[in-house]
Design an enzyme around this catalytic site. Sequence first.
Site, PDB file in Angstrom:
ATOM      1  N   TRP A  36      -3.863 -14.090  -0.630  1.00 45.64           N
ATOM      2  CA  TRP A  36      -3.381 -12.764  -1.009  1.00 45.64           C
ATOM      3  C   TRP A  36      -2.321 -12.883  -2.099  1.00 45.64           C
ATOM      4  CZ3 TRP A  36      -6.530  -9.289   0.677  1.00 45.64           C
ATOM      5  CH2 TRP A  36      -6.220  -7.937   0.466  1.00 45.64           C
TER       6      TRP A  36
ATOM      7  N   ASP B 234       3.242  -7.385  -7.798  1.00 47.58           N
ATOM      8  CA  ASP B 234       3.532  -5.958  -7.981  1.00 47.58           C
ATOM      9  C   ASP B 234       2.902  -5.134  -6.866  1.00 47.58           C
ATOM     10  OD1 ASP B 234       0.812  -6.188  -8.729  1.00 47.58           O
ATOM     11  OD2 ASP B 234       0.987  -4.516 -10.120  1.00 47.58           O
TER      12      ASP B 234
ATOM     13  N   GLU C 293      -0.648  -5.580  -6.122  1.00 51.12           N
ATOM     14  CA  GLU C 293      -1.002  -6.877  -5.542  1.00 51.12           C
ATOM     15  C   GLU C 293      -1.783  -7.760  -6.504  1.00 51.12           C
ATOM     16  OE1 GLU C 293      -3.129  -5.043  -1.891  1.00 51.12           O
ATOM     17  OE2 GLU C 293      -1.367  -6.007  -1.063  1.00 51.12           O
ATOM     18  N   GLU C 294      -1.572  -7.550  -7.782  1.00 45.95           N
ATOM     19  CA  GLU C 294      -2.376  -8.273  -8.767  1.00 45.95           C
ATOM     20  C   GLU C 294      -1.544  -9.124  -9.709  1.00 45.95           C
ATOM     21  OE1 GLU C 294      -5.918  -4.979  -9.350  1.00 45.95           O
ATOM     22  OE2 GLU C 294      -4.088  -4.783 -10.524  1.00 45.95           O
TER      23      GLU C 294
ATOM     24  N   GLU D 179      -9.004   6.775  -1.225  1.00 42.89           N
ATOM     25  CA  GLU D 179      -8.057   6.153  -2.154  1.00 42.89           C
ATOM     26  C   GLU D 179      -8.278   6.679  -3.571  1.00 42.89           C
ATOM     27  OE1 GLU D 179      -8.691   1.937  -3.555  1.00 42.89           O
ATOM     28  OE2 GLU D 179      -6.888   1.604  -2.344  1.00 42.89           O
TER      29      GLU D 179
HETATM   30  C1  NOJ Z   1      -7.525  -6.000  -5.958  1.00 45.67           C
HETATM   31  C2  NOJ Z   1      -6.904  -4.662  -6.085  1.00 45.67           C
HETATM   32  O1  NOJ Z   1      -6.717  -4.295  -7.383  1.00 45.67           O
HETATM   33  C3  NOJ Z   1      -5.651  -4.648  -5.313  1.00 45.67           C
HETATM   34  O2  NOJ Z   1      -4.894  -3.528  -5.546  1.00 45.67           O
HETATM   35  C4  NOJ Z   1      -6.008  -4.786  -3.898  1.00 45.67           C
HETATM   36  O3  NOJ Z   1      -4.911  -4.621  -3.085  1.00 45.67           O
HETATM   37  C5  NOJ Z   1      -6.641  -6.137  -3.684  1.00 45.67           C
HETATM   38  N1  NOJ Z   1      -7.718  -6.372  -4.604  1.00 45.67           N
HETATM   39  C6  NOJ Z   1      -7.132  -6.296  -2.268  1.00 45.67           C
HETATM   40  O4  NOJ Z   1      -8.062  -5.310  -1.925  1.00 45.67           O
HETATM   41  C1  NOJ Z   2      -4.446  -1.509  -2.680  1.00 40.80           C
HETATM   42  C2  NOJ Z   2      -3.255  -1.018  -3.412  1.00 40.80           C
HETATM   43  O1  NOJ Z   2      -3.289  -1.531  -4.708  1.00 40.80           O
HETATM   44  C3  NOJ Z   2      -1.984  -1.414  -2.719  1.00 40.80           C
HETATM   45  O2  NOJ Z   2      -0.883  -0.850  -3.376  1.00 40.80           O
HETATM   46  C4  NOJ Z   2      -1.991  -0.960  -1.298  1.00 40.80           C
HETATM   47  O3  NOJ Z   2      -0.850  -1.445  -0.656  1.00 40.80           O
HETATM   48  C5  NOJ Z   2      -3.227  -1.426  -0.581  1.00 40.80           C
HETATM   49  N1  NOJ Z   2      -4.412  -1.122  -1.322  1.00 40.80           N
HETATM   50  C6  NOJ Z   2      -3.339  -0.790   0.794  1.00 40.80           C
HETATM   51  O4  NOJ Z   2      -3.436   0.580   0.681  1.00 40.80           O
END
Ligand code: NOJ
Ligand code: NOJ
Length: 622
Positions: A146, A205, A208-209, A432
Amino acid sequence: MILRLLALALSTVFIYEAVGEPIHPRDSFSAKIEKQNKIALQGVLNNFGPKGSQAPGASAGIIIASPSTVDPNYYYTWTRDAALTMRMIVDEFTHGKNELRSYIQDYLKAQAILQTVSNPSGALSSGRGLGEPKFYSNITRFNGDWGRPQRDGPALRATALITYANWLLDTRKSSGAREAAEKVWPVVQNDLNYVAQYWNSTGFDLWEEVSGSSFFTVAAQHRALVEGSALAKQLGQSSTAYDSQATNLLCFLQAFWNGKYAVANINTQSGFSRAGIDSNTVLTSIASFDPEAPCDDVTFQPCSSKALLNLKAYVDAFRTIYTINKNTPNASAVATGRYPEDVYYGGNPWYLTTLAVAEQLYDAVQQWSSLNSLTISDTDLPFWQTVYPSAEPGTYEPGSDFSKLLDAVLDYADGFVKIALKYTPSSGALAEQFSRENGTAVSARDLTWSYASFVTMRAARLSATSNYPQIGSWGASSVSAPSGTCSASSSPGVYKPAIAAGAPPDAGGCTILMTFNVNASTYFGENVYLSGNTTDLGAWRPADALPGRADQYTEQRPLWTFEVELPQGKAVQYRYVRKEEDGEYVFESRNRTVEVPFCTSTEGGNDKVVEDSWVGPVGTQG
Ligand code: NOJ
Ligand code: NOJ
């Protein structure tokens, strides 16, 4: 007879409305918002353990991100999503929804436990574990690969809980003071200590990227330390570290501005290239909103010149890229997404980002209304020209064009809500994303954060247009603008399980940061994991083994590295395991043993490095 009278009464009302004052078009729109708001709040509670109808198996106080378990699997609790949602719940509670109190108390307890759960980011004793982004819904660690750590989580959680603590202190006199000091503060203190210690380290960030420094994270950290310091003082606790690191954070926050907008991520990993226009920054503005603050650029207040110009740059970036935005005049609202380059699930508009634009504008209207004044500067003129084409720089006060300007902003803001509603199915369910092609739901269904964003937008709109109470101040107007060069320092903290709030008393013991280096030649697509007989190493379940890093892998030294905090003094058995391209696992041929040393100093420096070479069968490609 009665029926006839009723009919008469109804028609009288109707006639009165028809011939009397024209119904403002905002009224029927407001009714739609109220309807959706109820659905949204219920949508959040449905995802709230243990009783939420969509959250079976989730522990008490755990908020899952979405009930979706595949494509994508969001059946986890993210510290960020949960904290932003809890802030909404605390605000709704303090505005009179008494039935939400038990949700807050359950959340507090769940977070106290969660803070003690060791995880791939680390453990509680070093503080590092607080930066873990997500956990299973039964409050256990997630070992999979992750983007970690994510350092906004502790700050956002602190903010949600500080808002609750302030309510306790304001309204509940001695019993409230006790609950705030004994239960809430210990959880908040761990989170504030984390911020004061680690704010200056990079992390992932909010999407999560991207590994680097995120505008959203830095602003959230600054805010948490400012209001955390005030709470600490009120409770007779030391606030020195929070004060000095808050000053450093605010200084650093200024580094993101490029003259036109706030760049979402800086200090990024090499090879990262994006313009940096990102809803990250609009979300920052609403998370930093303080109804008592002036239109201050330094804290990125919603009505500040920088935040308004930034909003324009952000919205404009989506005008032409989505099919559903085509044929929209340049001055109207459009659907917006995370950032224009996004490809996640096809890179679509998101409800929570589109609603965030509206919320920033409602917040700004509240600020101008309180100030009874509005200044159009050369900096934010381009924003004003979008909403009010004849706008000119100057200061406006009631009596001049002031109310026309505010009305124009409100109409513009309403436009973003209308778009979100237009693409909301009749059930009111908020996923979402909604498709850039045709507006139908995409990705995770019933996203908690989407629902929460609707509720906070609605409250901001009511506060902007009626005497609905505003949210509390966090002290933004008391911070002084940074001067001179920024200093980067760190205040090492002490972390303790918040036992009175519900953390297990035996948790939080001293851990050692262990680095495992193994030389293992792998083919491209094959990865190495660390598996062992403790939950930290996935308890021999290959799917829960720890993923390794190969960023220093070379032909001469095929190095895979693992970092994990393990409890002091523990004898651990482990093996490395290869995961083949087809998903198959190949274990080393024998167990290895390591004795984790005892902590000799609480100041760190106990770290241990283990050097190994792969022993066992080697994978083959294809
Ligand atoms: C890539 C997505 O852009 C990101 O936001 C997400 O949390 C992760 N994959 C995991 O699903
Ligand atoms: C992907 C999003 O980019 C992230 O900000 C969020 O925490 C997770 N999904 C779970 O909703």
